[in-house]
Motif scaffolding. Structure first.
Motif, PDB file in Angstrom:
ATOM      1  N   HIS A   4       2.337   4.027   2.379  1.00 55.23           N
ATOM      2  CA  HIS A   4       2.164   2.864   2.886  1.00 55.23           C
ATOM      3  C   HIS A   4       3.257   1.633   2.457  1.00 55.23           C
ATOM      4  N   HIS A  59       1.585  -7.525   2.214  1.00 53.56           N
ATOM      5  CA  HIS A  59       1.191  -6.142   1.178  1.00 53.56           C
ATOM      6  C   HIS A  59       1.464  -6.602  -0.161  1.00 53.56           C
ATOM      7  N   ASP A 139      -6.258  -5.024   3.980  1.00 55.65           N
ATOM      8  CA  ASP A 139      -5.063  -4.371   4.855  1.00 55.65           C
ATOM      9  C   ASP A 139      -5.996  -3.521   5.789  1.00 55.65           C
ATOM     10  N   HIS A 143      -2.737   1.910   9.753  1.00 53.54           N
ATOM     11  CA  HIS A 143      -1.379   3.214   9.340  1.00 53.54           C
ATOM     12  C   HIS A 143      -1.869   2.347   7.334  1.00 53.54           C
TER      13      HIS A 143
HETATM   14 MN    MN Z   1      -0.484  -2.163   5.585  1.00 58.10          MN
END
Ligand code: MN
Length: 175
Positions: A4, A59, A139, A143
């Motif tokens: 990730h 992120h 998140d 993914h």
């Molecule tokens: Mn992500």
């Protein structure tokens, strides 16, 4: 998480940098400044800053508010504010998780500086709506969990709380 970070997050960084090649006048702006001004930027970079820049900001925050097996709970003023607003820490988690489970498609759930829980689509974050830097974000893009959890977003969400680094959340709150 390594994939990730090294693949997905890196792609946001690379694409943001590529998009900003055309606007050298923006290169000295911090990522926070880019987020806050996203709608005022040159039209040819707005979409890239929103999506790729948002991806980088979000992120970057995400990695710092987690720690391996943190198993923590908030304390002090953060706990007081959560209890004041939600009745208990567990009720806060339940409302946050409910938004994360129900968010359609890809996006993030945020704990804002005002202790609101807010679900936002894609890579959007509270800075883009004139808000302050959020305290915490989850998140819920596929993914983020597909490799370990397949389609079970609810299990990912439930287990994610074991990683939340409340010391860092407190540092963000105090800064
Ligand atoms: Mn992500």
């Amino acid at each position: 998480m390594q994939l990730h970070h090294q693949k997905h997050h890196q792609t946001y960084v690379d694409k943001l940098n590529a998009a900003l090649e055309s606007t050298p006048e923006l290169k000295d702006l911090s990522i926070v400044e880019l987020m806050k001004q996203v709608d005022l930027l040159p039209a040819n970079v707005i979409e890239a800053v929103r999506n790729q820049g948002g991806g980088h900001y979000n992120h970057s925050l995400f990695w710092t508010i987690m720690a391996p097996d943190a198993q923590g709970k908030p304390s002090g003023e953060i706990l007081d504010r959560l209890v004041e607003k939600y009745g208990s820490f567990d009720e806060f988690v339940e409302q946050f998780n409910d938004k994360a489970v129900k968010l359609f498609g890809s996006g993030w759930v945020w704990l804002t500086r005002d202790f609101e829980t807010v679900a936002m689509p894609n890579q959007d974050n509270p800075l883009m709506n004139g808000g302050e830097e959020p305290l915490l974000g989850l998140d819920v893009w596929e993914h983020a969990y597909y490799l370990d959890y397949k389609n079970k977003r609810d299990e990912y969400i439930k287990n994610w709380w074991k990683l939340v680094n409340w010391d860092e959340v407190e540092t963000r709150f105090n800064s």
